[in-house]
Design a protein around this motif. Structure first.
Motif, short mmCIF file in Angstrom:
data_model
loop_
_atom_site.label_atom_id
_atom_site.label_comp_id
_atom_site.label_asym_id
_atom_site.label_seq_id
_atom_site.Cartn_x
_atom_site.Cartn_y
_atom_site.Cartn_z
N LYS A 49 11.37 5.58 3.92
CA LYS A 49 12.03 6.21 5.07
C LYS A 49 13.13 5.32 5.63
CE LYS A 49 8.13 9.09 6.54
NZ LYS A 49 7.15 9.37 7.62
N ILE A 50 12.89 4.00 5.67
CA ILE A 50 13.91 3.08 6.18
C ILE A 50 15.14 3.10 5.28
CG2 ILE A 50 14.42 0.64 6.56
CD1 ILE A 50 11.52 0.30 7.46
N ARG A 51 14.92 3.13 3.96
CA ARG A 51 16.06 3.18 3.04
C ARG A 51 16.84 4.47 3.18
NH1 ARG A 51 12.15 1.10 -0.62
NH2 ARG A 51 11.94 3.19 -1.54
N GLU A 52 16.13 5.61 3.31
CA GLU A 52 16.80 6.91 3.45
C GLU A 52 17.60 6.97 4.75
OE1 GLU A 52 13.65 9.68 3.15
OE2 GLU A 52 13.60 9.68 0.94
N ARG A 53 17.03 6.46 5.84
CA ARG A 53 17.73 6.49 7.12
C ARG A 53 18.99 5.63 7.06
NH1 ARG A 53 13.75 5.63 10.05
NH2 ARG A 53 13.90 3.37 10.38
N GLY A 54 18.91 4.48 6.41
CA GLY A 54 20.08 3.62 6.28
C GLY A 54 21.18 4.26 5.45
N ALA A 55 20.76 4.92 4.35
CA ALA A 55 21.76 5.59 3.50
C ALA A 55 22.44 6.73 4.25
CB ALA A 55 21.07 6.11 2.24
N LYS A 56 21.66 7.46 5.07
CA LYS A 56 22.23 8.57 5.84
C LYS A 56 23.24 8.07 6.86
CE LYS A 56 20.84 12.52 8.67
NZ LYS A 56 19.69 13.23 9.29
N THR A 65 0.84 -1.20 0.00
CA THR A 65 0.00 0.00 0.00
C THR A 65 0.87 1.25 0.00
OG1 THR A 65 -0.09 0.03 2.41
CG2 THR A 65 -1.78 -1.26 1.27
N LEU A 66 0.24 2.43 -0.16
CA LEU A 66 1.01 3.69 -0.15
C LEU A 66 1.71 3.89 1.18
CD1 LEU A 66 -1.52 6.05 -1.98
CD2 LEU A 66 0.58 5.04 -2.89
N ALA A 67 1.03 3.56 2.27
CA ALA A 67 1.65 3.71 3.60
C ALA A 67 2.86 2.80 3.73
CB ALA A 67 0.62 3.40 4.69
N GLU A 68 2.74 1.55 3.23
CA GLU A 68 3.86 0.62 3.31
C GLU A 68 5.02 1.08 2.44
OE1 GLU A 68 1.88 -2.92 2.11
OE2 GLU A 68 1.30 -3.50 4.16
N GLN A 69 4.72 1.64 1.26
CA GLN A 69 5.77 2.15 0.40
C GLN A 69 6.50 3.33 1.04
OE1 GLN A 69 4.26 3.00 -3.50
NE2 GLN A 69 3.26 1.01 -3.71
N GLU A 70 5.73 4.22 1.70
CA GLU A 70 6.34 5.38 2.36
C GLU A 70 7.23 4.94 3.52
OE1 GLU A 70 7.26 9.33 2.83
OE2 GLU A 70 6.10 8.35 1.22
N LYS A 71 6.78 3.94 4.28
CA LYS A 71 7.57 3.43 5.39
C LYS A 71 8.87 2.80 4.90
CE LYS A 71 7.26 0.32 9.38
NZ LYS A 71 6.39 -0.66 10.10
#
Length: 248
Positions: free
Chosen positions: A210-217, A201-207
């Protein structure tokens, strides 16, 4: 003298037990032995010796079925003829029981997904067939579809007609309970029966984003920190040791 008495007694017991079996046409020797030896009057060795003698004298007839020997049952207890003719037995095998019920379309999809895995599991466990009809008329997940649960039963080994009928009834009820549990689960948690779109779902895609962006940071910060320590000549940067080849 005792052995001379036991032989005729064991043979008489064999004839009596075979005469009682009027609804089947054969019985396994192991099952017949248990029926005769349960009261302790005849032991297993005496039973086998008497049965072998009766087979040799052609007083008891046998045949091969599924790779093993079975004893033919006679109406009059002499083992010479089957207790049910072929026509009546064939007619008996054609009998069946069935249950018809309405189930939501979402439950139908749940039964038939992944190569009808859940449907096949119920059919194998309950020895019954699940037939679906009216699926073309159902549009929404809550629309009902007709389900027929069919159990065909017949003359089984060591089971009377009534016993086979009772067994079929129990298997039908078990299949109905399993399907009923799925219907109850759908009514309580309909979202679990909804097919997910690719990526969630859109909520699952957004979550997940965020996990990918936090890991990259976090990886970037760790990399910059190592470069900064190395530029200042710090000793905190781990150095790789060169492997030395061993010569023996």
């Amino acid at each position: 003298f005792f052995l001379e008495l036991v032989g005729p007694m064991a043979e008489q017991r064999i004839k009596e037990e075979l005469g009682k079996l009027t609804t089947v046409d054969h019985i396994r020797p192991n099952k017949l032995r248990k029926l005769i030896c349960k009261d302790g009057g005849v032991n297993w060795t005496e039973f086998q010796a008497s049965l072998d003698d009766m087979i040799e004298r052609n007083e008891v007839q046998t045949r091969k079925q599924n790779g093993e020997m079975v004893i033919l049952v006679s109406k009059n207890g002499d083992g010479a003829s089957p207790g049910m003719n072929d026509d009546s037995k064939k007619e008996f095998r054609k009998q069946r029981k069935e249950i018809t019920m309405e189930i939501p379309l979402a439950v139908v999809h749940h039964l038939t997904r992944k190569g009808r895995r859940k449907q096949k599991n119920i059919e194998q466990t309950c020895k019954s067939k699940l037939l679906l009809s009216g699926m073309d008329d159902a549009k929404s997940p809550k629309d009902n579809v007709t389900l027929q649960i069919i159990n065909e039963y017949g003359a089984e080994d060591e089971l009377t007609e009534e016993e086979s009928k009772q067994k079929a009834t129990k298997q039908l009820k078990a299949a109905k309970v399993l399907v009923g549990n799925m219907i109850s689960s759908f009514r309580e948690h309909p979202d679990r029966f909804t097919a997910k779109m690719a990526g969630g779902t859109l909520a699952e895609q957004e979550k997940a984003k965020k996990i990918r962006e936090r890991g990259a940071k976090l990886r970037a910060e760790k990399h910059h920190q190592k470069r900064g320590v190395a530029a200042h000549g710090g000793d905190d940067v781990p150095t790789k040791k060169k492997k030395r080849r061993k010569f023996f």
